[in-house]
Scaffold this motif. Structure first.
Motif, PDB file in Angstrom:
ATOM      1  N   ILE A  90       0.738   1.892   6.417  1.00  0.00           N
ATOM      2  CA  ILE A  90       1.593   2.061   5.236  1.00  0.00           C
ATOM      3  C   ILE A  90       1.918   3.542   5.050  1.00  0.00           C
ATOM      4  CG2 ILE A  90       1.722   1.796   2.727  1.00  0.00           C
ATOM      5  CD1 ILE A  90      -0.141  -0.634   3.004  1.00  0.00           C
ATOM      6  N   LEU A  91       0.906   4.387   5.157  1.00  0.00           N
ATOM      7  CA  LEU A  91       1.122   5.825   5.015  1.00  0.00           C
ATOM      8  C   LEU A  91       2.088   6.327   6.084  1.00  0.00           C
ATOM      9  CD1 LEU A  91      -2.544   7.088   4.363  1.00  0.00           C
ATOM     10  CD2 LEU A  91      -0.831   6.398   2.691  1.00  0.00           C
ATOM     11  N   ALA A 122       2.464  12.367  -1.505  1.00  0.00           N
ATOM     12  CA  ALA A 122       1.776  13.257  -0.568  1.00  0.00           C
ATOM     13  C   ALA A 122       2.744  13.867   0.438  1.00  0.00           C
ATOM     14  CB  ALA A 122       0.673  12.491   0.175  1.00  0.00           C
ATOM     15  N   TYR A 123       3.661  13.043   0.946  1.00  0.00           N
ATOM     16  CA  TYR A 123       4.609  13.517   1.969  1.00  0.00           C
ATOM     17  C   TYR A 123       5.947  13.948   1.372  1.00  0.00           C
ATOM     18  CZ  TYR A 123       1.408  11.198   5.230  1.00  0.00           C
ATOM     19  OH  TYR A 123       0.304  10.808   5.948  1.00  0.00           O
ATOM     20  N   ALA A 128      -8.256   4.213  -1.132  1.00  0.00           N
ATOM     21  CA  ALA A 128      -8.287   4.497   0.308  1.00  0.00           C
ATOM     22  C   ALA A 128      -7.148   5.422   0.704  1.00  0.00           C
ATOM     23  CB  ALA A 128      -8.208   3.183   1.088  1.00  0.00           C
ATOM     24  N   ALA A 129      -5.957   5.189   0.136  1.00  0.00           N
ATOM     25  CA  ALA A 129      -4.812   6.050   0.444  1.00  0.00           C
ATOM     26  C   ALA A 129      -5.072   7.478  -0.014  1.00  0.00           C
ATOM     27  CB  ALA A 129      -3.553   5.499  -0.228  1.00  0.00           C
ATOM     28  N   VAL A 152      -5.086  10.991   2.399  1.00  0.00           N
ATOM     29  CA  VAL A 152      -4.101  12.078   2.247  1.00  0.00           C
ATOM     30  C   VAL A 152      -4.695  13.277   1.521  1.00  0.00           C
ATOM     31  CG1 VAL A 152      -2.138  10.497   2.310  1.00  0.00           C
ATOM     32  CG2 VAL A 152      -3.122  11.151   0.100  1.00  0.00           C
ATOM     33  N   SER A 153      -6.006  13.303   1.375  1.00  0.00           N
ATOM     34  CA  SER A 153      -6.644  14.367   0.593  1.00  0.00           C
ATOM     35  C   SER A 153      -6.501  15.751   1.223  1.00  0.00           C
ATOM     36  CB  SER A 153      -8.128  14.054   0.375  1.00  0.00           C
ATOM     37  OG  SER A 153      -8.806  13.948   1.617  1.00  0.00           O
ATOM     38  N   HIS A 154      -6.057  15.792   2.498  1.00  0.00           N
ATOM     39  CA  HIS A 154      -5.798  17.094   3.123  1.00  0.00           C
ATOM     40  C   HIS A 154      -4.408  17.610   2.771  1.00  0.00           C
ATOM     41  CE1 HIS A 154      -4.004  14.125   5.743  1.00  0.00           C
ATOM     42  NE2 HIS A 154      -3.361  15.059   6.418  1.00  0.00           N
ATOM     43  N   LEU A 155      -3.598  16.774   2.134  1.00  0.00           N
ATOM     44  CA  LEU A 155      -2.223  17.151   1.805  1.00  0.00           C
ATOM     45  C   LEU A 155      -2.042  17.509   0.334  1.00  0.00           C
ATOM     46  CD1 LEU A 155      -0.336  14.353   3.786  1.00  0.00           C
ATOM     47  CD2 LEU A 155      -0.640  16.745   4.459  1.00  0.00           C
ATOM     48  N   LEU A 156      -2.865  16.938  -0.535  1.00  0.00           N
ATOM     49  CA  LEU A 156      -2.771  17.223  -1.964  1.00  0.00           C
ATOM     50  C   LEU A 156      -4.114  16.923  -2.606  1.00  0.00           C
ATOM     51  CD1 LEU A 156      -0.730  14.445  -3.861  1.00  0.00           C
ATOM     52  CD2 LEU A 156      -2.039  14.068  -1.784  1.00  0.00           C
TER      53      LEU A 156
END
Length: 441
Positions: free
Chosen positions: A39-40, A201-202, A223-224, A228-232
């Protein structure tokens, strides 16, 4: 009376059985992470087209890729159709939430003289942007919109948006739109679940990439966020609802039963315990629960029964006050309600909870909606290290230091010694006689 409600006697449980009562359903998200990854990736690669496709797949809602944002017409229609009584309640809640968080907001900056000629301090400033996730899976939650976006606006965040799943009609919930207007939110978008987290995030053509995302959600959302915790910044964990009602012998077991159902009705993945060392309170609560369940809708009663008869719910009878308090602290609940004639006596002993609600006139319902402190709280035991959502989640501290000429020599001497010991030559040189010569020239 026979009942499917769990009844646990702490003194009779093994260490493993006691530990099982403390385990949350969201502890292991690995299975959800595997489902969320595609999905991401789809949102990252296809943007709004993926969001529209997932709205149909997951929300059964027909949404156009070029019409994800709520329009002025949507806001106007929501204002027109929302029940006036609901709107009045939201205005009441919004005023209290805003007032509480304005009191909570720290002074913009401070500076203190640490040593003669050496000053240290901090400056508080708002983060640049945030997305508030407002779930909709088991209902509509305008209270979440208020509780997440108002503190952000009080903090001074320049860009505040809401992402929320569309309903089957392809529209955003009316009350959520009205709440967004009350809070001063900049935009509201039709996007939910893991795909909404990916969008913020993107970034997509419609939905901006933001600095942080806050708000509760399903394990898919959790989970999402993790992926994406490295992005925001994904904030503190806010998963399925959980409550402990701690009651002593001074209160009615029927009252305890009434309040135990409040968080238990959120969903089958919630958790709820009545913890007491009074056999009378436990027995009265057990007897009263069927009566209160009968007053609920079939869906909500079903959720509550699933919780109270499941692995992390029911009535917990402790041997004494100390055993009950120890269980509460080990559990570190999202909501901790203290039912007692003199609830303040227990407050110093209760170490870990997202919020503590004291006394017979402070049910969780009031905390969830109208008192003012935020209802987005750490779950899954994170209350041991994390805090309720607040203006601090939307602000950052910048350290400030200023050393005057007469304060420099004492600091430089000790800094030079530490820099030499750690092997940092440039550090040492910057506070050596090289600097003295340059400052005198």
């Amino acid at each position: 009376m026979k009942s499917s409600i769990n009844f646990h006697e702490l003194s009779k449980l093994s260490a493993d059985q006691r530990q099982a009562l403390l385990t949350r359903v969201e502890g292991d998200l690995s299975a959800f992470e595997e489902k969320v990854k595609p999905i991401l990736a789809a949102v990252r690669d296809e943007g709004d087209m993926a969001l529209a496709r997932f709205a149909m797949q997951f929300d059964k809602a027909s949404v156009q890729a070029d019409a994800l944002a709520a329009t002025e017409a949507d806001f106007a229609q929501a204002e027109k159709t929302l029940d006036p009584q609901v709107k009045a309640a939201m205005e009441f809640a919004a005023a209290n939430i805003r007032s509480f968080h304005q009191h909570q907001k720290p002074e913009e900056s401070w500076m203190k003289e640490i040593l003669p000629g050496s000053f240290g301090g901090e400056r508080w400033s708002a983060i640049p942007s945030v997305a508030c996730y407002v779930p909709r899976g088991k209902g509509a939650f305008p209270s979440v919109a208020l509780m997440t976006s108002i503190p952000a606006k009080v903090a001074g965040v320049e860009k505040v948006i809401i992402v929320t799943p569309p309903g089957p009609d392809g529209k955003i919930d009316d009350a959520t739109l009205v709440a967004a207007r009350m809070a001063g939110v900049d935009a509201v978008y039709k996007a939910g679940g893991a795909q909404a987290i990916a969008a913020v995030a993107y970034g997509t053509a419609s939905i901006p990439k933001v600095s942080k995302v806050v708000g509760p959600g399903s394990p898919w959302v959790a989970a999402a966020k993790r992926l994406v915790s490295h992005l925001l910044d994904v904030g503190s964990p806010a998963g399925p609802s959980e409550v402990i009602v701690l009651a002593d012998d001074s209160v009615s077991g029927e009252l305890a039963a009434l309040d135990l159902l409040v968080e238990s009705e959120h969903g089958p993945d919630s958790s709820g315990y009545l913890v007491t060392w009074s056999k009378r309170v436990a027995d009265e609560a057990m007897a009263a629960l069927p009566k209160y369940l009968a007053l609920m809708s079939e869906q909500r009663a079903g959720f509550a029964r699933a919780v109270l008869s499941g692995p992390i719910g029911g009535i917990v009878l402790a041997r004494d006050e100390a055993e009950a308090i120890a269980f509460c602290n080990d559990y570190a609940p999202e909501h901790l309600e203290v039912l007692a004639e003199e609830p303040d006596q227990y407050l110093p002993k209760l170490k870990h909870a997202g919020e503590i609600l004291l006394g017979k006139y402070t049910p969780t319902t009031l905390g969830n909606y109208v008192i003012g402190p935020d209802h987005v709280l750490p779950t899954s035991g994170w209350a041991k290290t994390a805090s309720a959502l607040s203006v601090f989640d939307f602000m950052k501290r910048t350290s400030i230091a200023h050393v005057k000429q007469h304060g420099y020599p004492a600091l430089a001497k000790h800094a030079h010694a530490l820099a030499k010991y750690e092997g940092f030559d440039a550090h040492a040189n910057a506070v050596s006689d090289l600097r003295e010569k340059l400052l005198k020239s």
